[in-house]
Design a protein around this motif. Sequence first.
Motif, PDB file in Angstrom:
ATOM      1  N   THR A 108       0.761  -1.051   0.031  1.00  0.00           N
ATOM      2  CA  THR A 108      -0.025  -0.136  -0.064  1.00  0.00           C
ATOM      3  C   THR A 108       0.863   1.309  -0.060  1.00  0.00           C
ATOM      4  O   THR A 108       1.557   1.524   1.130  1.00  0.00           O
ATOM      5  CB  THR A 108      -0.758  -0.177   1.316  1.00  0.00           C
ATOM      6  N   LYS A 116      -2.474  -1.195  -2.701  1.00  0.00           N
ATOM      7  CA  LYS A 116      -3.172  -0.315  -3.137  1.00  0.00           C
ATOM      8  C   LYS A 116      -2.263   0.873  -3.619  1.00  0.00           C
ATOM      9  O   LYS A 116      -1.415   1.315  -2.698  1.00  0.00           O
ATOM     10  CB  LYS A 116      -4.219   0.196  -2.181  1.00  0.00           C
ATOM     11  N   ASN A 135      -6.149  -9.070  -6.536  1.00  0.00           N
ATOM     12  CA  ASN A 135      -6.590  -7.553  -6.189  1.00  0.00           C
ATOM     13  C   ASN A 135      -7.788  -7.159  -6.533  1.00  0.00           C
ATOM     14  O   ASN A 135      -8.093  -7.281  -7.838  1.00  0.00           O
ATOM     15  CB  ASN A 135      -5.327  -6.664  -6.628  1.00  0.00           C
ATOM     16  N   LEU A 145      -9.048  -4.077  -5.379  1.00  0.00           N
ATOM     17  CA  LEU A 145      -9.335  -2.677  -4.760  1.00  0.00           C
ATOM     18  C   LEU A 145      -9.455  -1.748  -6.096  1.00  0.00           C
ATOM     19  O   LEU A 145      -9.036  -1.839  -7.141  1.00  0.00           O
ATOM     20  CB  LEU A 145      -8.073  -2.428  -3.783  1.00  0.00           C
ATOM     21  N   HIS A 197      -7.646   1.767  -7.431  1.00  0.00           N
ATOM     22  CA  HIS A 197      -6.722   2.555  -7.243  1.00  0.00           C
ATOM     23  C   HIS A 197      -7.007   3.864  -8.193  1.00  0.00           C
ATOM     24  O   HIS A 197      -7.364   3.758  -9.236  1.00  0.00           O
ATOM     25  CB  HIS A 197      -5.500   1.925  -8.224  1.00  0.00           C
ATOM     26  N   ALA A 243      -9.696  -5.574  -9.800  1.00  0.00           N
ATOM     27  CA  ALA A 243      -9.056  -4.100  -9.357  1.00  0.00           C
ATOM     28  C   ALA A 243      -9.627  -3.094 -10.571  1.00  0.00           C
ATOM     29  O   ALA A 243      -9.786  -3.506 -11.686  1.00  0.00           O
ATOM     30  CB  ALA A 243      -7.985  -4.406  -9.521  1.00  0.00           C
TER      31      ALA A 243
END
Length: 186
Positions: free
Chosen positions: A70, A101, A128, A130, A132, A165
């Motif tokens: 991260t 991230k 992943n 997440l 971004h 992601a």
Amino acid sequence: GGTSETLSSYIVGGSGLLGSPITITSYGVGKFKFRATSSYTTAIISRSYVVWDKIIFESINTNCLYLTGTSNNITIKNNTFIGCGVGGSAIALEGQNATAKFDNVIIDNNDFTDITGAAIRVQFSNSNALEHSNWVISNNIMDNVANGASNIGGIYISMDAGTTATMTNLNIFGNVITATNDEEIS
């Protein structure tokens, strides 16, 4: 100034703060050079508020600047990347696990020359999921990049099969890419 350090790798040891980032830069006349003989030249692993400014990066083996974990509020500006090595890229941002991230990333006004892989490579694994956000890749000069067997282009963004992601507010503009292996912008 214009001196250099040959090392196996350098890892940024901490994070800065809003309004007070860790700034790694040259002093005096010329640019300081980080030169690696094995592994990556420098790395940011889960660090935030870090600025790289007016540095020369050179690696004979792999990535010149490697970011993972991260890592938010990262600025990479006014640097020179030379001969980043076999199987590597000049700047590699890898979201290789579920918690990696990257938000608020600026890559601006850098020179990339004789890079084996992509000048800038962003890759997210299928684990992943997440978001971004808030990236700017601007005003960079890329000459003789992706000159190895990878054939991936100057700027390479990859989401592995099965990833969920996402990237939002990604702005890419003003970059000059010449003499790539495949003569395309990826």
